[in-house]
Design an enzyme around this catalytic site. Structure first.
Site, short mmCIF file in Angstrom:
data_model
loop_
_atom_site.label_atom_id
_atom_site.label_comp_id
_atom_site.label_asym_id
_atom_site.label_seq_id
_atom_site.Cartn_x
_atom_site.Cartn_y
_atom_site.Cartn_z
N GLU A 44 0.83 -1.20 0.00
CA GLU A 44 0.00 0.00 0.00
C GLU A 44 0.86 1.25 0.00
O GLU A 44 1.93 1.28 0.60
CB GLU A 44 -0.91 0.00 1.23
CG GLU A 44 -1.99 -1.05 1.13
CD GLU A 44 -2.94 -1.02 2.29
OE1 GLU A 44 -4.06 -1.49 2.13
OE2 GLU A 44 -2.58 -0.53 3.37
N CYS A 88 3.37 8.63 1.01
CA CYS A 88 3.87 7.72 2.04
C CYS A 88 4.18 6.37 1.39
O CYS A 88 3.33 5.78 0.73
CB CYS A 88 2.80 7.59 3.13
SG CYS A 88 3.25 6.43 4.43
N CYS A 144 6.21 -6.76 8.33
CA CYS A 144 7.31 -6.19 9.11
C CYS A 144 7.66 -7.15 10.23
O CYS A 144 6.78 -7.70 10.88
CB CYS A 144 6.90 -4.84 9.70
SG CYS A 144 8.26 -4.04 10.61
N CYS A 157 5.72 -4.49 16.42
CA CYS A 157 5.21 -3.51 17.40
C CYS A 157 3.73 -3.82 17.68
O CYS A 157 2.96 -4.09 16.75
CB CYS A 157 5.36 -2.09 16.87
SG CYS A 157 7.07 -1.68 16.46
N CYS A 198 0.78 -1.79 16.02
CA CYS A 198 0.85 -1.53 14.58
C CYS A 198 0.23 -2.65 13.77
O CYS A 198 0.52 -3.83 14.00
CB CYS A 198 2.32 -1.36 14.18
SG CYS A 198 2.56 -1.22 12.40
N CYS A 228 -0.45 6.51 7.90
CA CYS A 228 0.88 5.94 7.76
C CYS A 228 1.16 5.03 8.94
O CYS A 228 0.74 5.30 10.05
CB CYS A 228 1.93 7.04 7.75
SG CYS A 228 1.94 7.96 6.24
N1 SAH Z 1 8.73 1.05 10.60
C1 SAH Z 1 8.92 2.44 10.65
C2 SAH Z 1 8.14 3.20 9.58
C3 SAH Z 1 6.72 2.76 9.37
S1 SAH Z 1 5.60 3.05 10.69
C4 SAH Z 1 8.65 2.98 12.04
O1 SAH Z 1 8.14 2.22 12.86
O2 SAH Z 1 8.96 4.13 12.30
C5 SAH Z 1 5.33 4.82 10.62
C6 SAH Z 1 4.76 5.40 11.91
O3 SAH Z 1 3.39 5.02 12.15
C7 SAH Z 1 5.52 4.94 13.14
O4 SAH Z 1 5.79 6.01 14.01
C8 SAH Z 1 4.55 3.97 13.75
O5 SAH Z 1 4.83 3.75 15.10
C9 SAH Z 1 3.23 4.64 13.51
N2 SAH Z 1 2.07 3.77 13.71
C10 SAH Z 1 2.02 2.42 13.69
N3 SAH Z 1 0.78 1.97 13.94
C11 SAH Z 1 0.01 3.06 14.14
C12 SAH Z 1 -1.37 3.26 14.44
N4 SAH Z 1 -2.21 2.24 14.57
N5 SAH Z 1 -1.82 4.53 14.58
C13 SAH Z 1 -0.99 5.58 14.40
N6 SAH Z 1 0.31 5.46 14.10
C14 SAH Z 1 0.82 4.21 13.98
FE1 SF4 Z 2 7.18 -2.34 11.73
FE2 SF4 Z 2 4.88 -1.19 12.37
FE3 SF4 Z 2 6.81 -1.33 14.19
FE4 SF4 Z 2 7.08 0.34 12.07
S1 SF4 Z 2 5.56 0.47 13.70
S2 SF4 Z 2 8.62 -1.09 12.90
S3 SF4 Z 2 6.02 -0.89 10.48
S4 SF4 Z 2 5.75 -3.10 13.27
#
Ligand code: SAH
Ligand code: SF4
Length: 354
Positions: free
Chosen positions: A99, A112, A119, A123, A126, A340
Site C-alpha cells: 500500500e 507515504c 514487518c 510492534c 501496529c 501511515c
Molecule cells: N517502521 C517504521 C516506519 C513505518 S511506521 C517505524 O516504525 O517508524 C510509521 C509510523 O506510524 C511509526 O511512528 C509507527 O509507530 C506509527 N504507527 C504504527 N501503527 C500506528 C497506528 N495504529 N496509529 C498511528 N500510528 C501508527
Molecule cells: Fe514495523 Fe509497524 Fe513497528 Fe514500524 S511500527 S517497525 S512498520 S511493526
C-alpha cells in the site's frame, strides 16, 4: 553485489541509479550515451514505454524492449478518503500487495511509501506488525510507488515519507537506491529536506549510514522508559533507548539536519500520563528535536485504544512548557485505514493463509 531485478527475462530499470544503468547497459551492448538519453526519459519525463524515447536510435529501442521494462505495479484498488487522502493497493509481480498513500495538504502533497511486505519488528500497536514479514521490496518496487502517484498527479508531489509498511532501515540497500534517485537532480530532484525516513530505531550502522543522504530522520519512540518501550516495541530489547538517543545525536552531527523528529503514539493508559511526559522531557532535553504526538488509529483486532484529544493536548502542553517543541498530529484518511504506519493488506493475509 546488487541483485538485478528480472521479470521473466526483462530487467526493470526503475530502481537503477545512473551508474547502475550504465553498467547494466554495457552488458547489453548499449553505450553510456544511451544511458544518458534514457535516464531522464524514465525519471523526469515519466515515460511509460521505450517507444516514446525518440532521441534513442531504433536499434537501441529494440534492445531496450527486448531486455528491459519500465513497468509500474498494477493498481488493484484505489480508495479516496473524505479528507482527500488516497490509498492505493498495488499488485507486485509475485502477487504480493503493498500500500502507498497520497496525502494532500494546503501547502504540500506527501506520498507515504512502503519498504517491506509485512514487518518483522512486531510492534504491538501496529497493524503491519501483526502481519508476518514476507520480504524486502526491491528498489524498483519502492520507487515505483512514487511513479504511481506521479503518473496520476504530475508535478504535485512535494514530500516523501518512508512511513508505510515495513522498517526501511532493514532494507538499506534498496532504500539507498530509492533515495539516490529521489534526490538526484537528473532524476526526481527532491530536496533532502522534503524526504523523511522513519525508523523504529535500528541502531547498528543503519542510522549512521543514512546520514550521508542528509534526509530528515524520524524515530518512533512511543515511550519514555525502556520497560514500557520494550513492552510495546520488541526492537527495544535489542536497541535500548540509550543507544537510540545516542544514534539520534550522532545523526544530527553527521547529516547536517536541523532536528530529529520523535514520533510518540499516545496510547490510553499505557504511555500518556503526566509522568510519561515529564520523563520524556528529561530524555530529549539535550537533543535538537520535535515531537509528533500521534493520535492512535484504531484497527480491527487491536488491543489498544488511543488517548483522547484532551489528554493529547495536555501531554503536548507539558512538553511545550518545558521547552520541547511538540505538535499533536492530525490523523488523515482514517475512514479508509490510510494512516501511515497502519498499512496492511487483507489481500496478503488472504494469500498467506492460502
Ligand atoms: N517502521 C517504521 C516506519 C513505518 S511506521 C517505524 O516504525 O517508524 C510509521 C509510523 O506510524 C511509526 O511512528 C509507527 O509507530 C506509527 N504507527 C504504527 N501503527 C500506528 C497506528 N495504529 N496509529 C498511528 N500510528 C501508527
Ligand atoms: Fe514495523 Fe509497524 Fe513497528 Fe514500524 S511500527 S517497525 S512498520 S511493526
Amino acid at each position: 553485489m546488487r541483485k538485478i531485478e528480472r521479470s521473466a527475462s526483462r530487467v526493470n530499470l526503475l530502481g537503477l541509479t545512473f551508474d547502475q544503468l550504465k553498467s547494466e547497459f554495457s552488458q547489453a551492448g548499449l553505450t553510456p550515451l544511451d544511458a544518458k538519453r534514457v535516464f531522464p526519459w524514465i525519471h523526469m519525463k515519466l515515460a511509460k514505454s521505450f517507444d516514446v524515447m525518440t532521441d534513442a536510435p531504433l536499434r537501441v529501442r529494440k534492445i531496450l524492449k527486448e531486455n528491459y521494462s519500465i513497468d509500474r505495479p498494477e493498481c488493484a484498488v484505489l480508495q479516496k478518503s473524505s479528507d482527500g487522502t488516497q490509498k492505493a493497493l498495488l499488485k507486485l509481480e509475485d502477487e504480493n500487495f503493498i500500500e502507498t498513500v497520497l496525502i494532500p495538504e494546503e501547502k504540500r502533497t506527501t506520498v507515504c511509501v512502503s519498504s517491506q511486505i509485512g514487518c518483522a519488528m512486531g510492534c504491538k500497536f501496529c497493524r503491519t506488525g501483526t502481519q508476518k514479514f514476507t520480504r524486502n521490496l526491491t528498489a524498483a518496487e519502492i520507487i515505483s510507488q512514487v511513479f504511481f502517484w506521479k503518473d496520476l498527479f504530475p508535478k504535485t508531489i512535494t514530500n516523501i515519507v518512508f512511513m508505510g509498511m515495513g522498517e526501511p532501515l532493514l532494507n538499506f540497500e534498496n532504500l539507498s537506491n530509492a533515495l539516490t534517485l529521489l534526490l538526484s537532480e537528473k532524476a526526481h530532484n527532491f530536496s533532502r529536506h522534503k524526504i523523511t525516513v522513519s525508523t523504529s530505531g535500528i541502531v547498528e550502522n543503519a542510522i549512521a549510514d543514512l546520514a550521508k543522504f542528509g534526509v530528515k530522520l524520524a524515530i518512533s519512540l512511543h515511550a519514555s522508559d525502556d520497560e514500557k518501550r520494550s513492552s510495546i516495541m520488541p526492537v527495544n530489547r535489542k536497541y535500548p533507548m540509550e543507544n537510540v538517543l545516542r544514534a539520534a545525536k550522532e545523526y544530527l552531527q553527521n547529516s547536517n539536519t536541523s532536528h530529529i523528529t520523535f514520533e510518540y503514539l499516545l496510547l490510553r493508559g499505557a504511555n500518556d500520563s503526566d509522568e510519561d511526559a515529564i520523563q520524556l522531557v528529561k530524555l530529549l532535553r539535550s537533543i535538537k528535536c520535535r515531537v509528533n504526538l500521534i493520535l492512535f488509529n484504531n484497527w480491527p483486532g487491536s488491543s489498544f485504544s488511543g488517548s483522547d484529544r484532551n489528554k493529547a493536548n495536555n501531554f503536548s502542553r507539558l512538553l511545550l512548557s518545558r521547552g520541547i517543541r511538540a505538535v499533536v498530529r492530525k490523523s488523515r484518511g482514517e475512514d479508509i485505514l490510510a494512516a501511515c504506519g497502519q498499512l496492511s493488506t487483507e489481500q496478503n493475509r488472504f494469500n498467506s493463509r492460502a
